[in-house]
Design an enzyme around this catalytic site. Sequence first.
Site, PDB file in Angstrom:
ATOM      1  N   LYS A  61       0.821  -1.215   0.000  1.00 35.28           N
ATOM      2  CA  LYS A  61       0.000   0.000   0.000  1.00 35.28           C
ATOM      3  C   LYS A  61       0.858   1.270   0.000  1.00 35.28           C
ATOM      4  O   LYS A  61       0.344   2.370   0.135  1.00 35.28           O
ATOM      5  CB  LYS A  61      -0.913   0.009   1.242  1.00 35.28           C
ATOM      6  N   LYS A 121     -12.499 -20.545   1.323  1.00 38.87           N
ATOM      7  CA  LYS A 121     -12.487 -21.116   2.669  1.00 38.87           C
ATOM      8  C   LYS A 121     -13.389 -20.271   3.569  1.00 38.87           C
ATOM      9  O   LYS A 121     -13.328 -19.044   3.524  1.00 38.87           O
ATOM     10  CB  LYS A 121     -11.035 -21.084   3.181  1.00 38.87           C
ATOM     11  N   LYS A 151     -13.866 -15.787   9.030  1.00 41.78           N
ATOM     12  CA  LYS A 151     -14.316 -14.471   9.505  1.00 41.78           C
ATOM     13  C   LYS A 151     -13.777 -13.375   8.604  1.00 41.78           C
ATOM     14  O   LYS A 151     -14.474 -12.430   8.294  1.00 41.78           O
ATOM     15  CB  LYS A 151     -13.722 -14.182  10.898  1.00 41.78           C
TER      16      LYS A 151
HETATM   17  P1  ADP Z   1     -11.149 -17.617  10.867  1.00 41.62           P
HETATM   18  O1  ADP Z   1     -10.451 -18.018   9.595  1.00 41.62           O
HETATM   19  O2  ADP Z   1     -12.613 -17.560  10.683  1.00 41.62           O
HETATM   20  O3  ADP Z   1     -10.573 -16.342  11.472  1.00 41.62           O
HETATM   21  P2  ADP Z   1      -9.686 -18.908  12.967  1.00 41.62           P
HETATM   22  O4  ADP Z   1      -8.399 -18.548  12.288  1.00 41.62           O
HETATM   23  O5  ADP Z   1     -10.043 -18.183  14.214  1.00 41.62           O
HETATM   24  O6  ADP Z   1     -10.875 -18.775  11.894  1.00 41.62           O
HETATM   25  O7  ADP Z   1      -9.708 -20.473  13.202  1.00 41.62           O
HETATM   26  C1  ADP Z   1      -9.910 -21.148  14.410  1.00 41.62           C
HETATM   27  C2  ADP Z   1      -9.801 -22.627  14.127  1.00 41.62           C
HETATM   28  O8  ADP Z   1     -10.799 -23.072  13.179  1.00 41.62           O
HETATM   29  C3  ADP Z   1      -8.460 -23.033  13.492  1.00 41.62           C
HETATM   30  O9  ADP Z   1      -8.042 -24.262  14.080  1.00 41.62           O
HETATM   31  C4  ADP Z   1      -8.754 -23.213  12.026  1.00 41.62           C
HETATM   32  O10 ADP Z   1      -7.902 -24.145  11.405  1.00 41.62           O
HETATM   33  C5  ADP Z   1     -10.200 -23.711  12.043  1.00 41.62           C
HETATM   34  N1  ADP Z   1     -10.897 -23.255  10.816  1.00 41.62           N
HETATM   35  C6  ADP Z   1     -11.232 -21.987  10.514  1.00 41.62           C
HETATM   36  N2  ADP Z   1     -11.875 -21.914   9.336  1.00 41.62           N
HETATM   37  C7  ADP Z   1     -11.950 -23.181   8.854  1.00 41.62           C
HETATM   38  C8  ADP Z   1     -12.510 -23.764   7.660  1.00 41.62           C
HETATM   39  N3  ADP Z   1     -13.120 -23.034   6.740  1.00 41.62           N
HETATM   40  N4  ADP Z   1     -12.391 -25.113   7.501  1.00 41.62           N
HETATM   41  C9  ADP Z   1     -11.781 -25.868   8.441  1.00 41.62           C
HETATM   42  N5  ADP Z   1     -11.245 -25.385   9.582  1.00 41.62           N
HETATM   43  C10 ADP Z   1     -11.316 -24.045   9.805  1.00 41.62           C
END
Ligand code: ADP
Length: 331
Positions: free
Chosen positions: A118, A199, A202
């Site tokens: 950026k 995927k 959030k």
């Molecule tokens: P986000 O991507 O929504 O911010 P986090 O990084 O907080 O999610 O993930 C928390 C846990 O959930 C981790 O162990 C992550 O591997 C798992 N996780 C998050 N999204 C997925 C997904 N789409 N499929 C499988 N596991 C996921």
Amino acid sequence: MKIALTGIKPTGTLHIGNYFGAIKPALLLAERYDARYFIADFHALNTVKDAAKLREAVRGIAAGWLASGLDPERVIFYRQSGVPETFELATMLAAFTPKGLMNRAHAYKAAVQQNLEKGEDGDAGINMGLFTYPVLMAADILLFDADFVPVGRDQTQHIEMAQDIAGAVNYNYKKDLLKIPQAAVQENTAVVPGLDGRKMSKSYGNTIPLFSTESELRKLIMRIVTNSQGVDEPKDPDSSRIFDLYRLFADEGEQAALAARYRAGGMGWGEAKEELFRVVNFRLSPLRERYNALIAEPEKLESILALGAEKARSIASRTVKRLRSAMGIDA
Ligand code: ADP
Ligand code: TRP
């Protein structure tokens, strides 16, 4: 018994990806190992600067684990901030962590890269909490002599750093003061797709929250992006996002029956979504009910976490004592 430990950051509401990718496999692991699962609230503080939001997210994650079946009698379940020994250990570990190791952390490097793209200063908006994140995470893990750390693939570098840092401490004092943990990556847990096919995350705003109301759930499922195949056309369940989600919730008989309807033609995407909604809602509604009951009693949640923290501290204080004594900081 071997020890499994993992943490979830309270940065938002739990979604279906979190459930199938993290919570469910961790609960299965808890049947075979001594499990220590916690809510990483100080890790969330790096990004969540609104007190009410953080408090709400902590309770949401706590209720989410419990509604999903975590038994606090069997699993030591606590919030990170309830175990202040974590921060003492983190300070100790910082003295053994090369700055260069932190420079190489993926999350930090990605943030710098984004800034540079950026045209901003590389470190713009990056706080020290983010920079030293792997040290705090190493403390979370090493404090409890964890053997296995169930995490997603994106977290393996953090576990490797915890191994390096523990190795540096052990090497210096010529003693196995800290147990070297291993990442337990769930290879067979599919990446749960989000509403737009990427995927579910959030950060992409494409999630189906685990505890949405029935009407929210229907609305979200109807928003899943599909191709333009007409009602009569036969459809391939194996390349359908809707079916990918269906598979997570339906039993084998249900899956086979719906796959046959896909292949036969005559079923439009709207109907496929309706079938998906039916099974998701059926399987999630008992969880949702437990979740709503738990959320309505914050004092009960707090007392479960406080009890867990008490158990956790009795382990943690032994680790810290062992290290203090080895380091010559034994008041
Ligand atoms: P986000 O991507 O929504 O911010 P986090 O990084 O907080 O999610 O993930 C928390 C846990 O959930 C981790 O162990 C992550 O591997 C798992 N996780 C998050 N999204 C997925 C997904 N789409 N499929 C499988 N596991 C996921
Ligand atoms: N960094 C992990 C994540 O973003 C959360 C976490 C914090 C964690 N401390 C931990 C995971 C210790 C496992 C062990 O998902």
